[in-house]
Design a protein around this motif. Sequence first.
Motif, mmCIF file in Angstrom:
data_model
loop_
_atom_site.group_PDB
_atom_site.id
_atom_site.type_symbol
_atom_site.label_atom_id
_atom_site.label_comp_id
_atom_site.label_asym_id
_atom_site.label_seq_id
_atom_site.Cartn_x
_atom_site.Cartn_y
_atom_site.Cartn_z
ATOM 1 N N GLN A 120 0.864 -1.177 0.000
ATOM 2 C CA GLN A 120 0.000 0.000 0.000
ATOM 3 C C GLN A 120 0.902 1.229 0.000
ATOM 4 N N GLN A 121 0.462 2.274 -0.653
ATOM 5 C CA GLN A 121 1.320 3.449 -0.756
ATOM 6 C C GLN A 121 0.498 4.725 -0.797
ATOM 7 N N VAL A 122 0.970 5.741 -0.079
ATOM 8 C CA VAL A 122 0.330 7.053 -0.112
ATOM 9 C C VAL A 122 1.420 8.121 -0.219
ATOM 10 N N ILE A 123 1.078 9.234 -0.850
ATOM 11 C CA ILE A 123 1.972 10.386 -0.952
ATOM 12 C C ILE A 123 1.396 11.500 -0.085
ATOM 13 N N LEU A 124 2.206 12.014 0.840
ATOM 14 C CA LEU A 124 1.746 13.052 1.760
ATOM 15 C C LEU A 124 2.379 14.396 1.416
ATOM 16 N N LYS A 125 1.574 15.435 1.496
ATOM 17 C CA LYS A 125 2.018 16.816 1.321
ATOM 18 C C LYS A 125 1.943 17.518 2.672
ATOM 19 N N PRO A 126 2.425 18.770 2.763
ATOM 20 C CA PRO A 126 2.364 19.486 4.041
ATOM 21 C C PRO A 126 0.955 19.526 4.618
ATOM 22 N N GLN A 127 0.901 19.359 5.935
ATOM 23 C CA GLN A 127 -0.350 19.343 6.691
ATOM 24 C C GLN A 127 -1.209 18.113 6.378
ATOM 25 N N GLN A 128 -0.571 17.062 5.887
ATOM 26 C CA GLN A 128 -1.239 15.781 5.708
ATOM 27 C C GLN A 128 -0.560 14.743 6.587
ATOM 28 N N GLN A 129 -1.290 13.680 6.901
ATOM 29 C CA GLN A 129 -0.739 12.646 7.765
ATOM 30 C C GLN A 129 -1.223 11.270 7.310
ATOM 31 N N ALA A 130 -0.501 10.242 7.728
ATOM 32 C CA ALA A 130 -0.874 8.863 7.401
ATOM 33 C C ALA A 130 -0.849 8.036 8.674
ATOM 34 N N PHE A 131 -1.751 7.066 8.738
ATOM 35 C CA PHE A 131 -1.827 6.143 9.862
ATOM 36 C C PHE A 131 -1.729 4.716 9.330
ATOM 37 N N PHE A 132 -0.906 3.892 10.000
ATOM 38 C CA PHE A 132 -0.837 2.480 9.665
ATOM 39 C C PHE A 132 -1.201 1.675 10.897
ATOM 40 N N GLU A 133 -2.273 0.875 10.782
ATOM 41 C CA GLU A 133 -2.726 0.055 11.898
ATOM 42 C C GLU A 133 -2.048 -1.311 11.800
ATOM 43 N N THR A 134 -1.243 -1.652 12.795
ATOM 44 C CA THR A 134 -0.448 -2.874 12.715
ATOM 45 C C THR A 134 -1.292 -4.147 12.783
ATOM 46 N N ASP A 135 -2.486 -4.072 13.369
ATOM 47 C CA ASP A 135 -3.356 -5.256 13.440
ATOM 48 C C ASP A 135 -4.129 -5.472 12.143
ATOM 49 N N SER A 136 -4.818 -4.438 11.700
ATOM 50 C CA SER A 136 -5.640 -4.556 10.487
ATOM 51 C C SER A 136 -4.833 -4.394 9.207
ATOM 52 N N LYS A 137 -3.598 -3.879 9.332
ATOM 53 C CA LYS A 137 -2.707 -3.625 8.179
ATOM 54 C C LYS A 137 -3.271 -2.552 7.253
ATOM 55 N N ARG A 138 -4.079 -1.641 7.778
ATOM 56 C CA ARG A 138 -4.641 -0.574 6.944
ATOM 57 C C ARG A 138 -3.726 0.641 6.961
ATOM 58 N N LEU A 139 -3.502 1.223 5.790
ATOM 59 C CA LEU A 139 -2.737 2.456 5.647
ATOM 60 C C LEU A 139 -3.687 3.545 5.168
ATOM 61 N N ILE A 140 -3.866 4.581 5.982
ATOM 62 C CA ILE A 140 -4.866 5.624 5.707
ATOM 63 C C ILE A 140 -4.194 6.983 5.698
ATOM 64 N N ALA A 141 -4.554 7.815 4.734
ATOM 65 C CA ALA A 141 -4.042 9.186 4.657
ATOM 66 C C ALA A 141 -5.172 10.166 4.922
ATOM 67 N N SER A 142 -4.853 11.291 5.568
ATOM 68 C CA SER A 142 -5.875 12.304 5.855
ATOM 69 C C SER A 142 -5.202 13.642 6.073
ATOM 70 N N LEU A 143 -6.013 14.716 6.123
ATOM 71 C CA LEU A 143 -5.502 16.039 6.448
ATOM 72 C C LEU A 143 -5.270 16.137 7.946
ATOM 73 N N MET A 144 -4.252 16.893 8.331
ATOM 74 C CA MET A 144 -4.038 17.134 9.749
ATOM 75 C C MET A 144 -5.132 18.073 10.245
ATOM 76 N N PRO A 145 -5.715 17.805 11.394
ATOM 77 C CA PRO A 145 -6.795 18.658 11.886
ATOM 78 C C PRO A 145 -6.312 20.075 12.179
ATOM 79 N N VAL A 146 -7.154 21.042 11.870
ATOM 80 C CA VAL A 146 -6.826 22.438 12.168
ATOM 81 C C VAL A 146 -6.973 22.658 13.664
ATOM 82 N N GLN A 147 -5.929 23.162 14.301
ATOM 83 C CA GLN A 147 -5.976 23.385 15.740
ATOM 84 C C GLN A 147 -5.251 24.677 16.077
ATOM 85 N N SER A 148 -5.681 25.281 17.156
ATOM 86 C CA SER A 148 -5.085 26.554 17.558
ATOM 87 C C SER A 148 -3.706 26.344 18.173
ATOM 88 N N ARG A 149 -3.473 25.146 18.695
ATOM 89 C CA ARG A 149 -2.185 24.846 19.313
ATOM 90 C C ARG A 149 -1.309 24.036 18.357
#
Length: 347
Positions: A236-265
């Motif tokens: 599985q492969q994803v390309i990340l740009k600034p303010q993006q993130q990826a998660f890999f779940e070691t049990d389910s073997k899922r690779l997911i990409a998403s935007l980083m949440p907007v936060q004040s901190r």
Amino acid sequence: MKPPSPISPDLLDKYLRNECNDQEKEQVEAWYATLRNKTDYIDSLPEQEQQQLQNETFFNIQSQLEVDKKHVVSAFSLNWAWAAGIAASIGLLLGIYITYREADYQLLSSLQTSSVFTRSKEKERIATIQFVNHELRPVVRRLPDSSSVLMRTGASITYPQKFDPDKRLATFSGEGFFDVRKDKSRPFFIQSGEVKIKVLGTSFNVKAVAARKVFQISVVTGRVQVSAPDRQQNEQQVILKPQQQAFFETDSKRLIASLMPVQSRKEIYEPTTIVFSETPLDQVVEKLQKRFNIQIRLATPKLASCRVSADFEQQSLPFIMEMLCTALDATYTMSDKTVVIDGQPCD
């Protein structure tokens, strides 16, 4: 004294390659047995010629090993019959005959020298450095290419003393913020468990704590390629740009990409610009807590009255804390999202 009749070099070569049939093996071994019985051949030569003969034999053994490395075998797994065959074939090609004991001694010496040299070069080629942050605060580790990684407590990194000409590879576990130097000719790879990260020059945060069973990569600048196998071992492969993130779940073997949440901190690794001018430390702490997703406590309450003047431009929280503590002659520890500053009160 007339030496024994020679044997075919082709047959000797076949014997050394272990390709002889039983009859051919018997022929070679019977021939060599006649050599072992001629123990007085070298003894019959003048001492100067004996020494010259030994030196030439040793030189040619080394040359043979260097020219045809695929025939080199470990001296420790070499059986005596095999050693005898090698010594005999070299002796025949040189037109000289040496005794069984002398052949074994010379051959083992050259093989051991070659083996030590090979192991030394291999060790030099693959020499690695492993560093684990045992401090109770983030520590910056510089890599051979001038890239750096800000490592949280418990994080571990392994890398070669010198990166290869065509790639840079490091193994990492724990949490760390990488600032990778740009080098298009040598991609930078990070291996964290089953997750592989490829970058050309960028900054990003890696959370690869095995116990949490979820690996996270968050990009601050540049582009990052993240890959990991699914349950069928397909990549599985994803390309990340600034303010993006990826998660890999070691049990389910899922690779997911998403935007980083907007936060004040900001996260502790994200750079920020902040200025203090004769500001009491308790107010500095308050501003830093608001700017970063962190809690800061003063181990010595009287530190609150200390005043700080500093101009931090695009710096992460660990860098800011290092500079503050240096100016205050204090120390700090960090556990998860809590920072504790300890030191003597200001005069």
